[in-house]
Design a protein around this motif. Structure first.
Motif, mmCIF file in Angstrom:
data_model
loop_
_atom_site.group_PDB
_atom_site.id
_atom_site.type_symbol
_atom_site.label_atom_id
_atom_site.label_comp_id
_atom_site.label_asym_id
_atom_site.label_seq_id
_atom_site.Cartn_x
_atom_site.Cartn_y
_atom_site.Cartn_z
ATOM 1 N N PHE A 96 7.600 19.989 27.111
ATOM 2 C CA PHE A 96 8.333 18.753 26.869
ATOM 3 C C PHE A 96 9.112 18.872 25.558
ATOM 4 C CE2 PHE A 96 6.557 15.999 30.071
ATOM 5 C CZ PHE A 96 5.291 16.508 30.310
ATOM 6 N N PHE A 129 -2.579 8.927 27.557
ATOM 7 C CA PHE A 129 -2.897 9.754 26.400
ATOM 8 C C PHE A 129 -2.841 8.922 25.131
ATOM 9 C CE2 PHE A 129 -3.290 13.916 28.096
ATOM 10 C CZ PHE A 129 -2.415 14.011 29.165
ATOM 11 N N LEU A 188 1.663 20.343 20.044
ATOM 12 C CA LEU A 188 2.905 20.721 19.370
ATOM 13 C C LEU A 188 3.046 22.237 19.339
ATOM 14 C CD1 LEU A 188 5.377 19.792 17.725
ATOM 15 C CD2 LEU A 188 3.978 20.105 15.673
ATOM 16 N N GLY A 223 7.432 12.336 33.003
ATOM 17 C CA GLY A 223 7.287 12.683 31.600
ATOM 18 C C GLY A 223 6.365 11.706 30.905
ATOM 19 N N LEU A 224 6.323 11.827 29.606
ATOM 20 C CA LEU A 224 5.475 10.969 28.788
ATOM 21 C C LEU A 224 6.249 9.728 28.368
ATOM 22 C CD1 LEU A 224 4.030 13.857 26.715
ATOM 23 C CD2 LEU A 224 2.593 12.186 27.850
ATOM 24 N N PHE A 235 10.419 11.373 24.813
ATOM 25 C CA PHE A 235 10.159 12.669 25.419
ATOM 26 C C PHE A 235 11.144 12.952 26.546
ATOM 27 C CE2 PHE A 235 6.247 14.420 23.727
ATOM 28 C CZ PHE A 235 5.676 13.345 23.082
ATOM 29 N N GLY A 236 11.430 14.235 26.731
ATOM 30 C CA GLY A 236 12.129 14.663 27.923
ATOM 31 C C GLY A 236 11.188 14.588 29.112
ATOM 32 N N THR A 237 11.708 14.850 30.284
ATOM 33 C CA THR A 237 10.923 14.686 31.513
ATOM 34 C C THR A 237 10.030 15.877 31.819
ATOM 35 O OG1 THR A 237 12.878 15.421 32.709
ATOM 36 C CG2 THR A 237 12.474 13.047 32.622
ATOM 37 N N LYS A 275 -4.918 18.982 30.237
ATOM 38 C CA LYS A 275 -4.992 18.872 28.777
ATOM 39 C C LYS A 275 -3.895 17.960 28.256
ATOM 40 C CE LYS A 275 -8.147 22.139 28.390
ATOM 41 N NZ LYS A 275 -9.515 21.873 27.880
ATOM 42 N N GLY A 276 -4.084 17.510 27.027
ATOM 43 C CA GLY A 276 -3.019 16.757 26.385
ATOM 44 C C GLY A 276 -1.965 17.699 25.831
ATOM 45 N N PRO A 277 -0.759 17.199 25.607
ATOM 46 C CA PRO A 277 0.301 18.024 25.017
ATOM 47 C C PRO A 277 -0.086 18.483 23.622
ATOM 48 C CG PRO A 277 1.177 15.984 25.931
ATOM 49 C CD PRO A 277 -0.305 15.835 25.917
ATOM 50 N N GLN A 314 1.998 21.684 27.430
ATOM 51 C CA GLN A 314 0.872 21.013 28.074
ATOM 52 C C GLN A 314 0.338 21.868 29.206
ATOM 53 O OE1 GLN A 314 1.702 17.230 30.020
ATOM 54 N NE2 GLN A 314 -0.409 16.554 29.781
ATOM 55 N N GLU A 358 2.853 15.509 12.466
ATOM 56 C CA GLU A 358 2.593 15.997 13.808
ATOM 57 C C GLU A 358 1.637 15.071 14.528
ATOM 58 O OE1 GLU A 358 0.875 19.873 13.888
ATOM 59 O OE2 GLU A 358 0.341 19.755 16.007
ATOM 60 N N PHE A 365 -2.674 15.134 20.309
ATOM 61 C CA PHE A 365 -2.989 14.405 21.525
ATOM 62 C C PHE A 365 -4.446 14.587 21.937
ATOM 63 C CE2 PHE A 365 0.918 12.724 23.452
ATOM 64 C CZ PHE A 365 1.859 13.233 22.574
ATOM 65 N N GLY A 366 -5.011 13.525 22.476
ATOM 66 C CA GLY A 366 -6.325 13.597 23.072
ATOM 67 C C GLY A 366 -6.250 14.169 24.478
ATOM 68 N N TYR A 381 6.624 20.301 22.898
ATOM 69 C CA TYR A 381 5.202 20.257 23.202
ATOM 70 C C TYR A 381 4.914 21.109 24.427
ATOM 71 C CZ TYR A 381 4.270 16.524 19.860
ATOM 72 O OH TYR A 381 4.128 15.799 18.705
#
Lengths: 113, 113
Positions: free
Chosen positions: B89, A90, B46, A42-43, B103-105, B42-44, B38, A101, A104-105, B36
């Protein structure tokens, strides 16, 4: 396109080396966040800056450091790199440091050989 | 470390079916719960978010159900489409003047035709 830019896109380096990842937030966003995403993980929140000041710290190793500059771009410095540091990094930005909000990049993929 | 437990780790759903992803948290100070999405490379981004003063929030085919007493929340994707195939996520945020996200996994969703 979130409006957050990160460079470089890919980075390959050797153990023991030092690298710098760069992030430019969306126009008008004052807060920058750094995250690490390992393979199948995860993140992990690393650190947050708001208008140049550190606001929150997560699971950031002592070998890692970050800063946010007056123009609001941010850099994440990773030193004494280990194989386990290989991951996607990220950057995200938000207007403020509260419930805004996070955008993310595209991430920087770091490979440590 | 405040934890957010997410399940399942992976999910395969037929096109048109309902995808359900669950999350549980521990810290009752969390006051904002975003999801989120993803896509690979790419980035996550919302997707949808909820605050603990409501039990459900719906945006199009995406619904968050929130159970404050059980400290659980879930994402329902109705009429799942192959384009929904991504990693999802959940997250929990304690605003407290600044935003610190846990964050969750992640759940890897595959929607098959």
């Amino acid at each position: 396109d979130s409006g957050v830019t990160q460079t470089p896109k890919h980075l390959i380096t050797a153990t023991g080396q030092r690298v710098t990842l760069r992030c430019s937030p969306r126009s008008g966003d004052l807060s920058v966040y750094w995250y690490q995403q390992s393979l199948d993980q995860g993140l992990q929140f690393l650190i947050q800056y708001y208008n140049g000041e550190e606001r929150a710290k997560g699971n950031i190793l002592e070998r890692f450091s970050a800063q946010q500059f007056p123009d609001l771009h941010s850099e994440l410095n990773l030193s004494s790199l280990e194989l386990g540091d290989s991951a996607l990094y990220f950057c995200a930005s938000s207007v403020d440091g509260g419930r805004g909000e996070q955008f993310f990049g595209p991430g920087t993929r770091l490979t440590v050989l | 470390q405040q934890q957010v437990k997410q399940s399942p780790q992976s999910l395969i759903v037929q096109k048109g079916g309902i995808s359900i992803i669950n999350c549980a948290y521990e810290n009752t100070a969390f006051d904002y719960f975003p999801w989120y999405q993803q896509f690979p490379g790419k980035g996550p981004a919302l997707l949808i978010a909820i605050r603990p003063d409501v039990s459900e929030k719906k945006e199009g085919r995406f619904t968050i159900s929130f159970n404050k007493s059980a400290k659980q929340f879930s994402l329902h994707i109705m009429d799942s489409q192959p384009g929904d195939s991504a990693t999802y996520f959940c997250a929990a945020i304690y605003s407290g003047g600044y935003q610190k996200v846990t964050f969750g996994t992640g759940t890897k969703l595959q929607v098959i035709p």
